[in-house]
Scaffold this active site. Structure first.
Site, mmCIF file in Angstrom:
data_model
loop_
_atom_site.group_PDB
_atom_site.id
_atom_site.type_symbol
_atom_site.label_atom_id
_atom_site.label_comp_id
_atom_site.label_asym_id
_atom_site.label_seq_id
_atom_site.Cartn_x
_atom_site.Cartn_y
_atom_site.Cartn_z
ATOM 1 C CD GLN A 1 -2.853 1.387 2.183
ATOM 2 O OE1 GLN A 1 -2.399 1.734 3.267
ATOM 3 N NE2 GLN A 1 -4.137 1.173 1.973
ATOM 4 C CB CYS B 1 -4.407 7.652 5.653
ATOM 5 S SG CYS B 1 -3.586 8.053 7.201
ATOM 6 N N GLY C 1 -14.908 -1.710 7.338
ATOM 7 C CA GLY C 1 -15.298 -0.837 8.445
ATOM 8 C C GLY C 1 -16.188 -1.555 9.438
ATOM 9 N N GLY C 2 -15.671 -1.778 10.643
ATOM 10 C CA GLY C 2 -16.490 -2.293 11.732
ATOM 11 C C GLY C 2 -16.939 -3.737 11.594
ATOM 12 N N GLY D 1 -9.840 -4.822 9.371
ATOM 13 C CA GLY D 1 -8.658 -4.164 9.916
ATOM 14 C C GLY D 1 -8.467 -4.526 11.376
HETATM 15 C C1 LIG Z 1 -3.676 1.662 14.088
HETATM 16 C C2 LIG Z 1 -4.316 1.709 12.738
HETATM 17 C C3 LIG Z 1 -3.534 1.940 11.626
HETATM 18 C C4 LIG Z 1 -4.108 1.957 10.338
HETATM 19 N N1 LIG Z 1 -3.293 2.113 9.266
HETATM 20 C C5 LIG Z 1 -3.827 1.996 8.024
HETATM 21 C C6 LIG Z 1 -2.993 1.989 6.867
HETATM 22 O O1 LIG Z 1 -1.753 2.053 6.959
HETATM 23 N N2 LIG Z 1 -3.594 1.876 5.659
HETATM 24 C C7 LIG Z 1 -4.961 1.756 5.528
HETATM 25 O O2 LIG Z 1 -5.463 1.646 4.400
HETATM 26 N N3 LIG Z 1 -5.756 1.773 6.589
HETATM 27 C C8 LIG Z 1 -5.226 1.870 7.834
HETATM 28 N N4 LIG Z 1 -6.053 1.833 8.913
HETATM 29 C C9 LIG Z 1 -7.516 1.772 8.704
HETATM 30 C C10 LIG Z 1 -8.011 0.351 8.574
HETATM 31 O O3 LIG Z 1 -7.389 -0.299 7.469
HETATM 32 C C11 LIG Z 1 -9.522 0.308 8.340
HETATM 33 O O4 LIG Z 1 -9.838 0.963 7.124
HETATM 34 C C12 LIG Z 1 -10.312 0.984 9.449
HETATM 35 O O5 LIG Z 1 -9.771 0.706 10.728
HETATM 36 C C13 LIG Z 1 -11.776 0.516 9.421
HETATM 37 O O6 LIG Z 1 -11.868 -0.883 9.344
HETATM 38 P P1 LIG Z 1 -11.943 -1.852 10.639
HETATM 39 O O7 LIG Z 1 -13.144 -1.407 11.429
HETATM 40 O O8 LIG Z 1 -12.079 -3.238 10.061
HETATM 41 O O9 LIG Z 1 -10.676 -1.664 11.407
HETATM 42 C C14 LIG Z 1 -5.506 1.779 10.193
HETATM 43 C C15 LIG Z 1 -6.284 1.540 11.312
HETATM 44 C C16 LIG Z 1 -5.706 1.488 12.575
HETATM 45 C C17 LIG Z 1 -6.581 1.194 13.769
#
Ligand SMILES: Cc1cc2nc3c(=O)[nH]c(=O)nc-3n(C[C@H](O)[C@H](O)[C@H](O)COP(=O)(O)O)c2cc1C
Length: 319
Positions: free
Chosen positions: A53, A83, A195-196, A216
């Site tokens: 990425q 981001c 997301g979530g 994530g």
């Molecule tokens: C500590 C942290 C670092 C993250 N770094 C990235 C990243 O480097 N690239 C990215 O696309 N998303 C990053 N995200 C976002 C996650 O990929 C994801 O889009 C977001 O947390 C929502 O999905 P989830 O609820 O499954 O975590 C990060 C999230 C967290 C919590």
């Protein structure tokens, strides 16, 4: 995920799921072009399939970084347009690029000219007041016209002012229905929602409406959830290692990194802390690793000691 995942996390996850696409954390094009490439980009061949990425927007730089990634053996280049951190806004990449679909399209075009592997984009529903479905569709159409065929959508908008990155992952409400609609209206594109999502049943439900899901935080908080992914979503019935077997399979890897590469055990085992989440012995496991992995001389024996503190279920040890 920046400041969370790295090659050691991915190698660990590969013991649990062979097919799930894994991503690097976002790496800026500047870091890749000017930094220590081996340290930033090196990975174990077992980590495939793996996407690199990128964070960036300048077409020459994204193209150069993508080509470097392809040379390293990555299977895909993914551009981060999601981001929201301040550092990222200053560098003009990440989610602020949702306001500049043409810039993203130019970067995608330049990367596609530079590499043979797939170029994909991760973005959000919208940013600030520009968060209507129509605006997202315009963004996707503009970027798709430059040749991107796969989009991963973090199904919430971001507020560039006033919310921290962590708040931007929690406060704006999830709008998965708009990602589902995107797939209905652009069936020729591969659309993933993110997301979530906290369970495999939720994944199954989304997969009625979109092509794929991305997890994530759940993937980090509950790694062993992925033990059922290959069978359930990829039709691979191969036996999955038990939690104990996962760790035993990592012994050689841990020995290599701590003994031959002089890496502190802590850098590797911090990713293993949640493996026994919800299981008997989970606290002792976490405590032994947390208290000892950072010490001088910690190594694979430290991991063995921690594993002995976790009772191995009978049927598991026979498997
Ligand atoms: C500590 C942290 C670092 C993250 N770094 C990235 C990243 O480097 N690239 C990215 O696309 N998303 C990053 N995200 C976002 C996650 O990929 C994801 O889009 C977001 O947390 C929502 O999905 P989830 O609820 O499954 O975590 C990060 C999230 C967290 C919590």
């Amino acid at each position: 995920m920046m400041k969370r995942t790295d090659r050691h996390y991915r190698f660990f996850m590969r013991q649990i799921t062979k097919h799930t696409l894994l991503y690097t954390e976002m790496l800026t094009t500047g870091a890749i072009i000017h930094g220590d490439r081996q340290r930033l980009l090196g990975f174990h061949e077992d980590e495939h399939p793996i996407a690199l990425q990128l964070g960036g927007s300048d077409p020459d730089e994204t193209a150069e970084a993508a080509a470097i990634g392809e040379d390293f053996g990555y299977d895909e280049i993914n551009l981060n347009v999601g981001c929201p951190s301040n550092r990222v806004q200053k560098g003009r990449f990440g989610v602020c690029l949702m306001n500049e679909p043409q810039t993203v399209a130019r970067a995608v075009e330049a990367m596609r000219d530079a590499v043979d592997i797939e170029v994909t984009v991760k973005h959000r529903i919208g940013v600030d007041d520009r968060d209507s479905y129509e605006e997202m569709l315009r963004f996707v159409d503009t970027v798709a016209a430059a040749g991107c065929r796969r989009f991963t959508v973090h199904a919430r908008k971001a507020w560039l002012q006033g919310l921290s990155p962590a708040e931007n992952r929690n406060v704006p409400p999830l709008r998965h229905d708009e990602v589902h609609r995107l797939k209905r209206e652009r069936p020729e594109l591969t659309i993933e929602t993110n997301g979530g999502i906290a369970s495999l049943d939720e994944c199954t439900a989304h997969l009625d409406a979109v092509d794929a899901v991305m997890l994530g935080r759940t993937a980090y908080r509950e790694p062993y959830l992925f033990a059922d992914v290959d069978r359930r979503f990829y039709g691979d019935d191969s036996p999955v290692p038990t939690r104990h077997e996962v760790i035993r399979r990592l012994f050689d890897y841990v020995a290599y990194w701590t003994e031959e590469r002089d890496l502190s055990l802590n850098h590797i085992t911090r990713h293993y802390l949640q493996l026994f989440r919800g299981q008997p012995g989970a606290r002792s496991w976490r405590r032994h690793i947390s208290e000892n992995a950072w010490r001088d001389g910690a190594g694979v024996h430290t991991l063995r000691e921690a594993l002995e503190l976790v009772p191995e279920p009978q049927e598991e040890s026979a498997a």
